[in-house]
Design a protein around this motif. Structure first.
Motif, PDB file in Angstrom:
ATOM      1  N   GLN A   7       0.838  -1.200   0.000  1.00 23.89           N
ATOM      2  CA  GLN A   7       0.000   0.000   0.000  1.00 23.89           C
ATOM      3  C   GLN A   7       0.878   1.257   0.000  1.00 23.89           C
ATOM      4  O   GLN A   7       0.618   2.205  -0.735  1.00 23.89           O
ATOM      5  N   SER A   8       1.915   1.254   0.821  1.00 27.19           N
ATOM      6  CA  SER A   8       2.776   2.429   0.938  1.00 27.19           C
ATOM      7  C   SER A   8       3.538   2.712  -0.355  1.00 27.19           C
ATOM      8  O   SER A   8       4.020   3.821  -0.553  1.00 27.19           O
ATOM      9  N   ARG A   9       3.624   1.716  -1.221  1.00 29.21           N
ATOM     10  CA  ARG A   9       4.336   1.877  -2.491  1.00 29.21           C
ATOM     11  C   ARG A   9       3.383   1.913  -3.687  1.00 29.21           C
ATOM     12  O   ARG A   9       3.804   1.873  -4.829  1.00 29.21           O
ATOM     13  N   HIS A  10       2.085   1.953  -3.390  1.00 31.27           N
ATOM     14  CA  HIS A  10       1.034   2.063  -4.414  1.00 31.27           C
ATOM     15  C   HIS A  10       1.091   0.926  -5.435  1.00 31.27           C
ATOM     16  O   HIS A  10       0.907   1.143  -6.636  1.00 31.27           O
ATOM     17  N   VAL A  63      -5.474  -0.711  -5.462  1.00 34.40           N
ATOM     18  CA  VAL A  63      -4.431  -0.842  -4.447  1.00 34.40           C
ATOM     19  C   VAL A  63      -5.084  -1.090  -3.102  1.00 34.40           C
ATOM     20  O   VAL A  63      -5.737  -0.209  -2.550  1.00 34.40           O
TER      21      VAL A  63
END
Length: 113
Positions: free
Chosen positions: A83-86, A107
């Motif tokens: 999620q943090s890196r899409h 995502v």
């Protein structure tokens, strides 16, 4: 209740028909001759399937669950990492869910934040 194994196989076939290459993740523990165990495969929490779309080589990850399945803590941690890196990923409970995740580039589909 449909088994996750059947759902996973149906997803693999469906995504292949939608111009995607899909890989199933194999993991396990092995006992060495001297009695020690070691884990083989990907990190804990890694989704069941991963692959890429032929159209743009975009990578995706799919965690397969049946209608009652819930993500484990290690799967949630991996979700947070993606999620943090899409990165395209989500929980699929059917082939339709998986196609939606991949085609729409979703995502975190199916995870509660």
């Amino acid at each position: 209740m449909t088994s996750e194994h059947k759902i996973q196989n149906d997803i693999r076939m469906s995504l292949s028909r939608h111009q995607c290459t899909v890989f199933r993740v194999n993991v396990g523990s092995v006992k060495t001759p001297d009695g020690r165990f070691f884990s083989a495969g990907v990190p804990s929490g890694h989704p069941d399937l991963y692959g890429f779309r032929w159209s743009d080589q975009q990578v995706f990850y799919i965690e397969v669950k049946n209608e009652r399945g819930r993500p484990r803590e290690d799967q949630i941690r991996f979700h947070n990492f993606l999620q943090s890196r899409h990165v395209i990923h989500g929980i699929a409970r059917s082939p339709e869910d998986a196609v939606k995740i991949v085609k729409e580039g979703l995502v975190g589909y199916g995870f509660k934040d």
